[in-house]
Design a protein around this motif. Structure first.
Motif, mmCIF file in Angstrom:
data_model
loop_
_atom_site.group_PDB
_atom_site.id
_atom_site.type_symbol
_atom_site.label_atom_id
_atom_site.label_comp_id
_atom_site.label_asym_id
_atom_site.label_seq_id
_atom_site.Cartn_x
_atom_site.Cartn_y
_atom_site.Cartn_z
ATOM 1 N N MET A 114 0.817 -1.218 0.000
ATOM 2 C CA MET A 114 0.000 0.000 0.000
ATOM 3 C C MET A 114 0.850 1.268 0.000
ATOM 4 N N ARG A 115 2.134 1.152 -0.291
ATOM 5 C CA ARG A 115 3.016 2.299 -0.465
ATOM 6 C C ARG A 115 3.093 3.137 0.808
ATOM 7 N N VAL A 116 3.370 2.472 1.925
ATOM 8 C CA VAL A 116 3.537 3.201 3.179
ATOM 9 C C VAL A 116 4.913 2.943 3.749
ATOM 10 N N MET A 117 5.318 3.822 4.659
ATOM 11 C CA MET A 117 6.606 3.706 5.327
ATOM 12 C C MET A 117 6.350 3.643 6.832
ATOM 13 N N PRO A 118 6.759 2.543 7.500
ATOM 14 C CA PRO A 118 6.559 2.470 8.953
ATOM 15 C C PRO A 118 7.710 3.140 9.695
ATOM 16 N N TYR A 119 7.402 3.739 10.822
ATOM 17 C CA TYR A 119 8.470 4.296 11.645
ATOM 18 C C TYR A 119 7.974 4.397 13.089
ATOM 19 N N TRP A 120 8.926 4.424 13.997
ATOM 20 C CA TRP A 120 8.634 4.473 15.428
ATOM 21 C C TRP A 120 8.840 5.905 15.896
ATOM 22 N N SER A 121 7.825 6.458 16.538
ATOM 23 C CA SER A 121 7.914 7.843 16.979
ATOM 24 C C SER A 121 7.105 8.035 18.251
ATOM 25 N N THR A 122 7.699 8.708 19.217
ATOM 26 C CA THR A 122 7.050 9.048 20.494
ATOM 27 C C THR A 122 6.363 7.844 21.121
ATOM 28 N N GLY A 123 7.041 6.702 21.106
ATOM 29 C CA GLY A 123 6.537 5.516 21.775
ATOM 30 C C GLY A 123 5.460 4.767 21.040
ATOM 31 N N ALA A 124 5.261 5.055 19.754
ATOM 32 C CA ALA A 124 4.213 4.371 18.989
ATOM 33 C C ALA A 124 4.718 4.073 17.588
ATOM 34 N N LEU A 125 4.194 2.990 17.015
ATOM 35 C CA LEU A 125 4.499 2.646 15.630
ATOM 36 C C LEU A 125 3.420 3.258 14.747
ATOM 37 N N THR A 126 3.831 4.022 13.779
ATOM 38 C CA THR A 126 2.878 4.643 12.867
ATOM 39 C C THR A 126 3.342 4.423 11.442
ATOM 40 N N ILE A 127 2.488 4.761 10.498
ATOM 41 C CA ILE A 127 2.821 4.602 9.076
ATOM 42 C C ILE A 127 2.518 5.907 8.352
ATOM 43 N N SER A 128 3.312 6.173 7.340
ATOM 44 C CA SER A 128 3.109 7.351 6.503
ATOM 45 C C SER A 128 2.972 6.872 5.065
ATOM 46 N N GLN A 129 1.890 7.274 4.415
ATOM 47 C CA GLN A 129 1.580 6.758 3.076
ATOM 48 C C GLN A 129 1.930 7.780 2.005
ATOM 49 N N ASP A 130 2.487 7.286 0.932
ATOM 50 C CA ASP A 130 2.785 8.134 -0.219
ATOM 51 C C ASP A 130 1.489 8.344 -0.993
ATOM 52 N N LYS A 131 0.830 9.453 -0.733
ATOM 53 C CA LYS A 131 -0.435 9.793 -1.371
ATOM 54 C C LYS A 131 -0.504 11.310 -1.519
ATOM 55 N N PRO A 132 -1.435 11.829 -2.293
ATOM 56 C CA PRO A 132 -1.497 13.283 -2.478
ATOM 57 C C PRO A 132 -1.670 14.008 -1.149
ATOM 58 N N THR A 133 -0.818 14.991 -0.908
ATOM 59 C CA THR A 133 -0.890 15.749 0.338
ATOM 60 C C THR A 133 -0.236 17.110 0.132
ATOM 61 N N ASP A 134 -0.612 18.056 0.964
ATOM 62 C CA ASP A 134 -0.020 19.387 0.900
ATOM 63 C C ASP A 134 1.234 19.440 1.761
ATOM 64 N N ALA A 135 2.046 20.458 1.498
ATOM 65 C CA ALA A 135 3.255 20.650 2.297
ATOM 66 C C ALA A 135 2.877 20.957 3.746
ATOM 67 N N THR A 136 3.576 20.338 4.674
ATOM 68 C CA THR A 136 3.286 20.514 6.099
ATOM 69 C C THR A 136 4.376 21.297 6.832
ATOM 70 N N TYR A 137 5.440 21.659 6.130
ATOM 71 C CA TYR A 137 6.481 22.458 6.775
ATOM 72 C C TYR A 137 7.232 23.235 5.700
ATOM 73 N N LEU A 138 7.808 24.379 6.109
ATOM 74 C CA LEU A 138 8.517 25.265 5.193
ATOM 75 C C LEU A 138 9.979 25.374 5.610
ATOM 76 N N PHE A 139 10.863 25.339 4.601
ATOM 77 C CA PHE A 139 12.291 25.518 4.873
ATOM 78 C C PHE A 139 12.863 26.547 3.907
ATOM 79 N N THR A 140 13.666 27.437 4.450
ATOM 80 C CA THR A 140 14.456 28.386 3.670
ATOM 81 C C THR A 140 15.859 28.394 4.275
ATOM 82 N N LEU A 141 16.720 29.233 3.730
ATOM 83 C CA LEU A 141 18.059 29.349 4.313
ATOM 84 C C LEU A 141 18.010 29.920 5.727
#
Length: 726
Positions: free
Chosen positions: A391-418
């Motif tokens: 299902m095109r997801v990536m599992p990872y462990w964060s803050t004491g829980a196992l979660t998954i993040s799926q490669d699907k249409p989504t908006d940017a959630t953070y901004l980076f500049t210099l």
């Protein structure tokens, strides 16, 4: 013999008579074909799956206690790759021409905790010889005293079964017998009444299994109903060869789905391969979900409250993975509990997986389906990643829980500049051309042929550029040609277009919010050729004061928008209404006033931020986080699934010719060189944003042009003389 008399006379001679013997036509005796053959059966008990399973898809129209259920499920049983009951055949009819195999007996258990045992397939047997002829006037009786016996098998033998005539004809005949049972002297009851009919010149045996359900001792009597033969022209003797006391082991195999199969050995030269098409283990699904009985996808109604409904079958890979993670019988439940799983991330992934899309062949199907038989022990990490790949997801462990993040249409959630990365800025790397394939051969299981099928996907543009470079992919848990084709398209797209990786270091404020799989926006002036992002100097809900205007491009045209990081870590984007100095006003108010010193980014049609999907994030020294991300294009999903055109973002103006310098001016001055006074001309102009070098050309009167490249916005022509300079 018959006689023919012929006579003849001769003139005056003696009369003679002749008698000639002539043979009558020969008659060939009639002989019936040998129609009786002893039968042997193969008996198998196959473990299908961990239970409880849903059952067989072809029988879903019937309840399990319906007589037609077992007939219908024969469409889902294959012997040596051939269905027992042909697809489309009427399951309500008994075994007939629609059956590819005859004399098949089945009994299934579906893996419940309280399921009953299957009688007759797991037995302890004790055979006793009788080997006595049965006469009509002298029935034979034997007594079974062991109260543990559950059934008896009576073996009857017919040495020969033939009838002869005076003319030499040989015909078949019949003999009728009965088997009667008496429990604890309570009187005999006929349980078998059978007639053996046909012709055989060899020994023929037939077995009869009798279930014993009364009080012991049990008397079993075999009676010959047909009169005894009194002529050597009728051979129909009947022998009771043996009886076998059967004690059923009563093995229930709780929580294991099993299939007991009894087949006529005459139809096979060796033990056949058995294949079963089943709907597998029931898993928990959300309480607001309903499973489609045909596709296995889940549709949801309303908002999920976080509770689960009763376990049911589904092919949704999100809940298959969830069940595997929490199961203590066959999964990772001894190490992971439900409280350690982000169930709402699984819910979000499930909604995307179960969406019906075009299968590419004129129909629709769920975007992702999981149909796998996991029958070998696997390393936990590998198995989890295999299921995630479905299902095109990536599992990872964060803050004491196992979660998954799926490669699907989504908006940017953070901004980076210099402004919010380390002084090293952004580091970009590309993939090797040798790793880019142009043809993908995807293997998957075709449930119709019960064999591995192959789907070939080609990238015509890539073939024209790089030639045919083939890769072979095994589509894990895939039984759909459409899903296999989309997997191949996705791989070729990724290798051809997702070729750039960015690495950078960010401060702790970004590190604690950004997660693997998140989409981020980067405004990098080195790559774009223009500064369009920085930190907020002051802010209200309708106006943002930027930190620097001298080196910053602040457009108002080209559908200009400004995006800012909000106090809760989200990104809000508003249309720019106007710019006055360093103050940017927006057309509609932000939900709250952004914090001072947080990040702002401006986009318009000439220069947009580049989008990236985070692959990994790790903490480094000095409370910094190192982030690695892959290039991201939101239009790739429709490109892969629906064949739409790929859209591109304008992330740089460096590939556009810069504007010509303006405000050119020149002044003459005297300078000292080795004790001599000399004259020079100083030429200057307004710098052009994004330009690091300028070409200066000059000449005297009608002389030749002199050309030099300078890194500044001014140039000195030394040791000039009185003349006209251009």
């Amino acid at each position: 013999m018959s006689a023919m008399i012929r006579g003849a006379g001769g003139g005056g001679g003696q009369q003679q008579s002749v008698v000639q013997q002539v043979a009558a036509p020969t008659r060939t005796p009639v002989r019936d074909a040998d129609s009786l053959a002893s039968k042997q059966f193969g008996t198998f008990v196959d473990l299908l799956s961990e239970g409880e399973i849903e059952g067989f898809p072809s029988a879903r129209a019937y309840t399990r206690d319906d007589a037609n259920y077992n007939r219908a499920l024969l469409k889902d049983i294959f012997l040596n790759g051939t269905q027992i009951l042909r697809q489309g055949a009427d399951a309500t009819a008994p075994q007939n021409a629609d059956y590819n195999f005859q004399n098949i007996t089945i009994e299934a258990r579906y893996g419940t905790q309280a399921q009953t045992y299957i009688a007759g397939f797991s037995d302890i047997e004790d055979e006793t010889s009788v080997n006595t002829i049965i006469l009509q006037a002298s029935p034979l009786t034997r007594t079974i005293t062991d109260s543990n016996v559950n059934a008896a098998r009576i073996t009857i033998t017919v040495p020969r079964l033939e009838r002869f005539t005076d003319e030499g004809d040989v015909y078949g005949t019949s003999v009728n017998l009965q088997i009667r049972v008496q429990y604890n002297g309570g009187g005999f009851t006929t349980v078998i009444d059978d007639t053996i009919t046909g012709r055989t010149a060899d020994q023929y045996q037939r077995d009869y299994r009798i279930a014993l359900s009364g009080a012991f001792p049990v008397d079993v009597r075999v009676v010959r109903v047909t009169a005894d033969s009194s002529s050597n022209q009728l051979l129909n003797d009947l022998y009771w060869s043996s009886y076998t006391e059967i004690i059923e082991q009563k093995l229930r195999y709780p929580n294991s789905a099993i299939m007991a199969l009894r087949i006529d050995a005459e139809q096979f030269s060796s033990i056949p391969n058995r294949t079963y098409r089943i709907r597998g283990v029931k898993v928990q699904i959300p309480s607001n979900g309903t499973v489609n009985a045909t596709t296995g996808a889940i549709s949801y109604a309303g908002v999920w409250d976080g509770t689960f409904a009763a376990a049911t079958w589904t092919s949704d890979p999100a809940w298959v993975l969830y069940d595997l993670l929490i199961s203590t019988r066959f999964g990772f439940g001894d190490h992971i509990t439900a409280s350690q799983l982000d169930k709402f991330a699984f819910y979000s992934a499930s909604q995307y997986c179960s969406t019906l899309i075009d299968d590419g062949f004129g129909g629709t199907e769920p975007r992702f389906s999981c149909n796998a038989l996991i029958q070998n022990q696997e390393e936990a990490y590998k198995l989890i990643n295999d299921l995630c790949s479905v299902m095109r997801v990536m599992p990872y462990w964060s803050t004491g829980a196992l979660t998954i993040s799926q490669d699907k249409p989504t908006d940017a959630t953070y901004l980076f500049t210099l402004a919010n990365v380390s002084d090293d800025g952004f580091k970009y790397t590309g993939s090797d051309l040798k790793t880019r394939h142009t043809v993908a051969v995807v293997s998957y299981l075709d449930t119709t042929t019960q064999d591995i099928a192959y789907e070939v996907v080609e990238d015509s543009e890539g073939i024209a550029k790089y030639g045919v470079v083939t890769t072979n992919i095994k589509a894990f848990a895939c039984t759909s040609r459409g899903q296999a084709a989309r997997l191949g398209e996705w791989l070729l797209y990724s290798e051809a277009r997702e070729t750039e990786v960015v690495e950078f270091r960010a401060s702790i404020d970004a590190g604690v919010l950004v997660r693997p799989g998140a989409v981020i926006a980067i405004a990098d002036p080195v790559k774009s050729g223009v500064r369009r992002g920085g930190r907020i100097a002051a802010a209200t809900t309708t106006a943002i004061t930027v930190d620097d205007t001298a080196e910053t491009s602040l457009p108002t045209s080209g559908n200009a928008t400004i995006s800012v990081l909000m106090p809760d870590g989200t990104v809000e984007t508003k249309t720019i209404n106007g710019i006055s100095g360093a103050i940017v006003t927006v057309s509609s108010a932000f939900s709250v006033a952004p914090n001072i010193n947080t990040i702002w980014v401006i986009n318009n049609s000439t220069v947009e931020t580049s989008l990236w999907r985070v692959l990994s994030i790790g903490e480094t020294d000095q409370s910094q986080y190192e982030i690695t991300a892959l290039s991201y294009n939101a239009s790739k999903y429709n490109y892969v699934e629906r064949g739409f055109r790929l859209e591109s973002r304008t992330i740089s103006q460096l590939n556009q010719p810069p504007a010509s310098p303006t405000s050119l001016s020149a002044s003459e001055t005297i300078y000292e060189s080795f004790g001599q006074a000399k004259v020079k001309i100083i030429v200057s102009w307004a710098s052009v944003l994004g330009v690091s070098q300028y070409r200066v050309q000059y000449r005297q009167t009608d002389g030749n042009w002199t050309s030099v490249v300078v890194p500044r916005s001014d140039y000195e022509i030394l040791d000039t003389v009185a003349d006209t300079y251009a």
